[in-house]
Design an enzyme around this catalytic site. Sequence first.
Site, PDB file in Angstrom:
ATOM      1  N   GLU A   1       0.883  -1.567  -0.005  1.00 41.95           N
ATOM      2  CA  GLU A   1       0.040  -0.411  -0.044  1.00 41.95           C
ATOM      3  C   GLU A   1       0.836   1.283   0.166  1.00 41.95           C
ATOM      4  O   GLU A   1       1.796   1.296   0.522  1.00 41.95           O
ATOM      5  CB  GLU A   1      -1.140   0.285   1.184  1.00 41.95           C
ATOM      6  CG  GLU A   1      -0.330  -0.652   2.330  1.00 41.95           C
ATOM      7  CD  GLU A   1       0.622  -0.040   2.836  1.00 41.95           C
ATOM      8  OE1 GLU A   1       0.425   1.530   3.191  1.00 41.95           O
ATOM      9  OE2 GLU A   1       1.846   0.011   3.347  1.00 41.95           O
TER      10      GLU A   1
ATOM     11  N   GLU B   1       4.296  -0.217   1.730  1.00 35.18           N
ATOM     12  CA  GLU B   1       4.638  -0.769   0.548  1.00 35.18           C
ATOM     13  C   GLU B   1       3.948  -2.249  -0.075  1.00 35.18           C
ATOM     14  O   GLU B   1       4.060  -2.167  -1.679  1.00 35.18           O
ATOM     15  CB  GLU B   1       5.785  -0.121  -0.181  1.00 35.18           C
ATOM     16  CG  GLU B   1       6.358   1.780   0.279  1.00 35.18           C
ATOM     17  CD  GLU B   1       7.678   2.393  -0.250  1.00 35.18           C
ATOM     18  OE1 GLU B   1       8.399   1.293  -1.512  1.00 35.18           O
ATOM     19  OE2 GLU B   1       7.713   3.186  -0.185  1.00 35.18           O
TER      20      GLU B   1
END
Length: 351
Positions: A175, A318
């Site tokens: 994300e 991430e």
Amino acid sequence: MELLQQTLQQIQAVDQDMMVKARERVDALSKPPQSLGKLESLAVQLSGITGELFPNIDQKAMIVMAGDHGVYEEGVTNNPQNVTVFQTLSFPKGLTGVCAIAKITNAKVVTVDVGVKEDLPTDAGVLIKKVKYGTDNMAKGPAMTREEAIRSIEVGIEVATEQVKNGINLLGTGEMGIGNTTPSAAILSVIHNCDPLKVTGFGAGVGAGGIEYKAEVIRKAIALNKPNPQDPIDILAKVGGLEIGGMAGVILAAAANRVPVVIDGYISTIAALIAYKLEPNVKEYIIPSHMSEEPGAKIAAQLLDIEPMLQMNMRLGEGSGAALAFPILDAACSMMKNMATLEESMLLLSK
């Protein structure tokens, strides 16, 4: 809503018979019992997920969901909100942490705009699946409507399903969204029925008010919106995030397609909690990568009854931790395929 319901109906338990066969082979390999530890249980889980004694996970993809958060207005982080845009555009260029780590196993990184506050260039290599321009400020009202929450989940389902159709056989969740540890802590507070301070951490950079202020903002949002602890979509809509919904959809789609999915740290685990609350069978398809430094990460993992395999003091997000775990899964598959059993070794040596 129709796609979500169809996906939930497709999710079945993993292949228990194949897991028994896999465990029998693992126990028969030329080694002392349980001497390869978690590698053994991972191999058995992969066999149960795929239905194959010798699982193949050679086509990997990290799906990174990007979205902004209205609660940023409350000063819960000291990072500029436009970092979301900057980093989202950096993923397709291979410039981020998860990209560097994903290269180790040649995993592709698929970047999805599910709720970035700004319009992104259509030629930037980002999949534009924007549900809305960031969530609304949950400290002043619901983060999104129920329909928008469902749509965010369905974006994840669509993207993951398309990747599987194109040959991907191992997925990872990641994300990007400045401020997204705040909705993550809010979701966990509701599900765990605890004070937000217990699950609120530093994030990528806490605001000037510190962690106690950040927890107070979450308290205010929960009191105002009154999310239903028994309704994961209501929780997601009222105090969640679009990228959290997107990752939940990726996890649901992985389970529906019998594909293993490696989750990253805190925020990915919260997404996994949402997916699990929608369909408990998804837990068997989830492979937890690492224990995030965020205080709520351990609690979230305990609620899911999962044990992350790595302790690396990471909190980048991430999908970086998930990508780091990919080579370990390759090792588990190699163990199954290339390591001989005692019986096989004896036959080979007798020739």
